[in-house]
Design an enzyme around this catalytic site. Structure first.
Site, short mmCIF file in Angstrom:
data_model
loop_
_atom_site.label_atom_id
_atom_site.label_comp_id
_atom_site.label_asym_id
_atom_site.label_seq_id
_atom_site.Cartn_x
_atom_site.Cartn_y
_atom_site.Cartn_z
N SER A 26 12.01 30.65 14.84
CA SER A 26 12.90 29.69 14.20
C SER A 26 12.19 29.12 12.98
O SER A 26 11.04 29.45 12.70
CB SER A 26 13.22 28.56 15.18
N LYS A 27 12.87 28.26 12.27
CA LYS A 27 12.34 27.65 11.04
C LYS A 27 10.96 27.04 11.24
O LYS A 27 10.14 27.00 10.33
CB LYS A 27 13.29 26.55 10.56
N ARG A 28 10.74 26.54 12.44
CA ARG A 28 9.47 25.96 12.81
C ARG A 28 8.31 26.93 12.56
O ARG A 28 7.18 26.53 12.31
CB ARG A 28 9.58 25.69 14.31
N HIS A 29 8.58 28.22 12.69
CA HIS A 29 7.53 29.23 12.53
C HIS A 29 7.36 29.67 11.08
O HIS A 29 6.50 30.47 10.78
CB HIS A 29 7.84 30.47 13.37
N GLY A 30 8.21 29.16 10.18
CA GLY A 30 8.11 29.58 8.78
C GLY A 30 9.45 30.11 8.30
O GLY A 30 10.50 29.80 8.88
#
Ligand code: GLU
Length: 436
Positions: free
Chosen positions: A205-209
């Site tokens: 998800s966005k959390r990972h980049g």
């Protein structure tokens, strides 16, 4: 004949995971000499946006995926869904209910109370206890079909033989199987491919980049490198070769070799692979790729020196990992707008005696007619010997003065390509930052 489809909902940009779903469908179609259908699942009127669809289309094209049929839009097929829903109503397999969304009554399918079995190419046999399933909304009260209904009608009308999609859709499959049964049609084969995970093994998800293909495009990844990398997320060719051109991937691709467990997205590996693709490209092609961006930034104007750009690209091609990095490295060769790395200034220029060193370099460089890498190297080494310095004690401040950075490509080639006049101008302006 094999017929597969990619059926995005245009409610967001093309995500790495969806791109991989599209790719596996496309690879399977091309391997089997089948047909790849592109279908737009746009029945969620609130969340579907044309801007997302345009981005999805341009990302697919950029990645090199072409479709044989479509795009088909579900919003243009409402009559088909309505008539199938009416048929199921008449046969007593579905019923009407007051809805909350609008004027019309929702149409709902009763679930059979039995055990249903899906034979999945990736996951094997999966059984579903239909007693646990809620009845299935076919038509919502806003008059639009629900996903599971439109999907089944379309897969059947479009004669899809294999449904290849993310395994987050496994939970939808029993509902779809119940529908196939109610309609009296044979379901297609299913292959649910595992999710893409972040390095902490939770769903990417966005959390990972960055998650969208457009972001990777902007970051300077090459489409063929990205396709190669995402093809390896959950699949591997028989010899475990990693850098594999698209023709090889098509030839080797098979659904049987897709693994059951989630595949970890590793940006470092993608970056390494992108570097390998940069190295394999023709220098001129790389130069062409960076021209538009450099023009946009004002680093190149229309009459720029093509030969010089190719030389500059050649200098960085052995080490660049992205196209963006290549463009950033090339810009200072064509413009006087310099950006100094603050750490480079404080640790290299702002040191005792640097001003005298740079002044000596300026006077020697001014006297060189043949401003080439070998001549520059000879000049710097000679000057260092005369001053009782190590060559590196001159090389470091020259590099920061001319490139703004502590590290970079071969210094003498860099200086030669920046050119005599511009190099001397830069050395002079660096005097202001240097300590006497
Ligand atoms: N529109 C669905 C999605 O984007 C398609 C699912 C499917 O392939 O059946 O997730």
């Amino acid at each position: 004949m094999v017929r597969v489809r990619f059926a995005p909902s245009p409610t967001g940009f093309l995500h790495i995971g969806s791109a991989r779903t599209a790719l596996f469908n496309w690879l399977f179609a091309r391997h089997e000499k089948g047909v790849f259908v592109f279908r737009v699942e746009d029945t969620d009127r609130e969340r579907s946006k044309d801007e997302f669809l345009q981005e999805i289309i341009s990302s697919l094209k950029w990645l090199g995926m072409d479709w044989d049929e479509g795009p088909f839009y579900q919003t243009k097929r409402l009559d088909a869904y309505r008539s199938y829903a009416q048929k199921l109503l008449k046969e007593g397999k579905a019923y009407e209910a007051e809805g909350t969304l609008g004027g019309e009554k929702a149409i709902i399918l009763s679930m059979p109370k039995e055990i249903m079995v899906m034979e999945d190419i990736v996951h094997g046999k999966v059984t579903f206890d239909m007693n646990l399933q809620k009845d299935l909304v076919l038509m919502k009260s806003d008059g639009f079909p629900a996903y599971n209904f439109a999907c089944v009608i379309d897969d059947d009308d479009m004669k899809i033989t294999h449904v290849i999609r993310g395994d987050d859709h496994i939970s939808n499959t029993p509902k779809q199987l119940a529908l196939y049964k109610a309609l009296g049609i044979e379901p297609p084969k299913f292959a649910h491919i595992p999710m893409i995970l972040g390095t902490d093994r939770s769903r990417m998800s966005k959390r990972h980049g960055a998650t969208s293909i457009s972001e990777y495009r902007q970051m300077g990844f090459l489409p063929d490198a990205l396709v190669n990398y995402i093809s390896l997320l959950g699949w591997a060719p028989s010899d475990d070769k990693e850098v594999l051109p698209i023709a090889g991937i098509i030839k080797e691709f098979s659904l049987e070799k897709v693994g059951k467990t989630g595949a970890v997205f590793d940006i470092n590996k993608l970056t390494w692979m992108n570097g390998e693709y940069i190295r394999a490209k023709k220098t001129e092609d790389l130069a062409d790729m960076i021209v538009p961006g450099l023009k946009r930034e004002g680093a190149l104007n229309d009459g720029f020196d093509k030969g010089k750009l190719a030389e500059v690209v050649k200098l960085f091609q052995p080490r660049a990992k992205t196209i963006k990095e290549l463009a950033d490295s090339a810009a200072p060769f064509f413009t006087d707008v310099m950006e100094f790395d603050a750490a480079a200034v404080s640790s290299i220029l702002d040191k005792d005696g640097v001003k005298q060193k740079l002044e000596a370099v300026i006077s020697r460089f001014s006297a060189i007619d043949d401003f080439t890498a070998p001549a520059l190297e000879e000049c710097v080494r000679k000057l260092a010997a005369e001053l009782g310095l190590k060559a590196s004690e001159l090389i470091h401040p020259i590099r920061v003065a001319i490139t703004g950075h502590k590290v970079g490509a071969s210094l003498f080639e860099t200086v030669a390509l920046v050119g005599k006049e511009r190099s001397i101008t830069r050395l002079r302006s660096a005097l202001e930052k240097a300590r006497p």
